[in-house]
Each structure stands twice: as C-alpha cells, then as structure tokens.
Design a protein around this motif. Sequence first.
Motif, PDB file in Angstrom:
ATOM      1  N   GLU A 176      -2.056  21.744  30.887  1.00 25.72           N
ATOM      2  CA  GLU A 176      -1.987  23.568  30.642  1.00 25.72           C
ATOM      3  C   GLU A 176      -1.106  24.108  30.271  1.00 25.72           C
ATOM      4  N   HIS A 179      -2.405  24.752  26.579  1.00 23.79           N
ATOM      5  CA  HIS A 179      -3.190  25.796  27.151  1.00 23.79           C
ATOM      6  C   HIS A 179      -2.074  27.177  26.205  1.00 23.79           C
ATOM      7  N   ASP A 182      -0.709  27.642  23.043  1.00 26.21           N
ATOM      8  CA  ASP A 182      -2.034  28.217  22.103  1.00 26.21           C
ATOM      9  C   ASP A 182      -2.318  29.304  22.244  1.00 26.21           C
ATOM     10  N   TYR A 183      -2.268  29.593  23.261  1.00 25.28           N
ATOM     11  CA  TYR A 183      -3.168  31.333  23.672  1.00 25.28           C
ATOM     12  C   TYR A 183      -1.769  32.100  23.341  1.00 25.28           C
TER      13      TYR A 183
END
Length: 346
Positions: A176, A179, A182-183
């Motif tokens: 998570e 993620h 990356d965002y």
Amino acid sequence: MGTFLSERMRQILQMVIEDYILTAEPVGSRTISRKSNLALSPATIRNIMSDLEDLGLLFQPYTSAGRVPTEKGFRFYVDSILNVHELSDKEQQEIRSKYTSYQVEGPDLFRETSRILSLSSHCLGIVWGPRMSSIILQHTEFVKLRRHLVLAILVSTTGLVYNRIIEVEEDFYQSELDHLSDYLNSFLTGLTLSQVREKLLEQMRVEKGAYDRLLEQALKLGEKAFASIDETDVFIEGRTNILQEPEFSSISKMSDLFRAFEEKATMVKLLDKFTDPKGVQIAIGSESKIQEMETCSLVTSTYGCEGRVWGALGVIGPRRMNYSRIIPLVDYSAKLLTEILETHFH
C-alpha cells in the motif's frame, strides 16, 4: 571611525590586539615597547593606549593592568586594519584531503564539513544544512518500519537524501505504501518542498468529494512527510576546543554557551542573519544578538548549488580568535562545499 586614528594609534591598537589574540592576557605598554620597533617610550605608548581607551577601543580590566580590546576595538581591527590573505595552495590541499569521500549522503557531507572546520580552526565548526523548503523533490518513498511507524525518504534532484520517521494512524502494508508513493510522485516531482505543501493542500480540497480511501491516505501521509519544511539541520563539531580557551574557564559561562548550541531554534535564528549571499560575514560578541554568545565571535559564509544559496557554514570561537586565519578558512570551505555539491550531486 577610521578618521580618529593616527597611523601610530593604529599600529599600537594592532599590536595590542594581536598580542592579546596570542596570550589572552591584558597587554601592557612595556610589552608593546619591547616588541615594537616604534622607538617610543613606554610613557608615550601608555598615553596612546589611554587615548584608545577614551575612544572605546581598549579597556583596562583593573587598575595597573594592561589593556584588553573591546568589541568595538575588534570590529575596527577587522574592518580597517586586518590584511586577509587567501589560504596557500598547500593549506587548500590539506583541507581538500580531509574529505574522506565526496560520495556521501547529504547529512554526512555537512557533518564532515563541520568536523573539518573545527579541526582546521581549533574552534567550533558549524554547518547549517539546506533548508528543507528550498529542496527540489525528485521522488519520495515510504517504508514500513513497524505498526503505525513509517520512514519517509525524500530524494532531491541533486541527489541529497532526507529521512524522516512519521507516525500514522493506519496500519499499512508495504504494498500500500508503494502505491501511495507512486501516486504522490506522479504530481510532486520537480517541485520545491514549499510548492509540494501547496500542491498537497490544493489536491486535498479538490479530492474532498472523492471517496478514494487510498488517495486520501496518500495526501495525509504526504502532508506529514513534508510538514515542518522550514527546518534545517545544524551540525556542530569541536565543543572541546572551546573548553580549552581561558575565556570559558567558568562553568556557568560554559553551560550557557553549550545550551545555546543545543537550542536548535537559537542556531536557526543565527542562520537567518547570515544567509544573505554576501560572502564572508563576521559577528563579534553582541552583534550576534544572542546573549549567551556575547563572549564569542562568529565568522560565516554561504554555500549553495546552481547559483542558489542553500545554507551557511562558519566558525565560532572566542572574540580574540585569529581572524586573519579564520576568515580565509571559512571563505575557502564555503567555496569548496559549493564545488562538491555542484560536481557530485548533479
């Protein structure tokens, strides 16, 4: 103030100050008469010293003692008498060779620089690391340390790495966190950290209507990682050097001074005064506006990368520090650190 002083007065002031720098003892007219080739009697020298005292450049700590330079005397000496020569090639080479390796992470490089300044000056070496707010972000990574504790790694475009540990309410899986980083990287890369903060707040307002839990978490995590971006790290080396100076033999003076060094807020306040890109700056005694440091002088200069000022470095020592040696040392060290940053972190 220079107009007040005849050549003879300047010479005697210079001799008193330079003798005092060496000995830390009040300087008498006999000492000056013995050491000088001025062909003046001790009585004439005494009269001139008395005139310098009337001008507030010297003072007599107690009757029948010699004279000691005042803060004003040191300031006049630094501004109007001192001849500052650049470091010799040999001295420059010696400082260069003390850097064990240029390929170090940001904080290590600044810590190493403060150590080298301290070794070379026999005083305190101080480096103010770059302000977080001026760093341009290349990417961010989040690493799970344990429940509710995450390590945020911020990498700048110049390759400096900053780590901070943040507490989180959620218990994230590492996948998570990947993620989330990356965002955040998708829209934060290439911004300075102060722009990053604005962007995060703007996204939070925009996304308020959205129900994406992950996105909300990413913004919250980003907000924590980039909080307190006006912070700067302060690296100080060589405290024991100060202990050896006679001015600091009193325990209470020492503890006041060390408390000032430990107070990050105090040291950052000093930085604010000295990050004007003016090259070498000198604060003598009370000019630093920090009460505990009135017995000290501070010589600083700024360093940076690509024409931008990142921070400052300097030397803190007694007011009778050897300015003719310390000023070129600080000047050269700032130029060398700038060169290292531009060459190896670009």
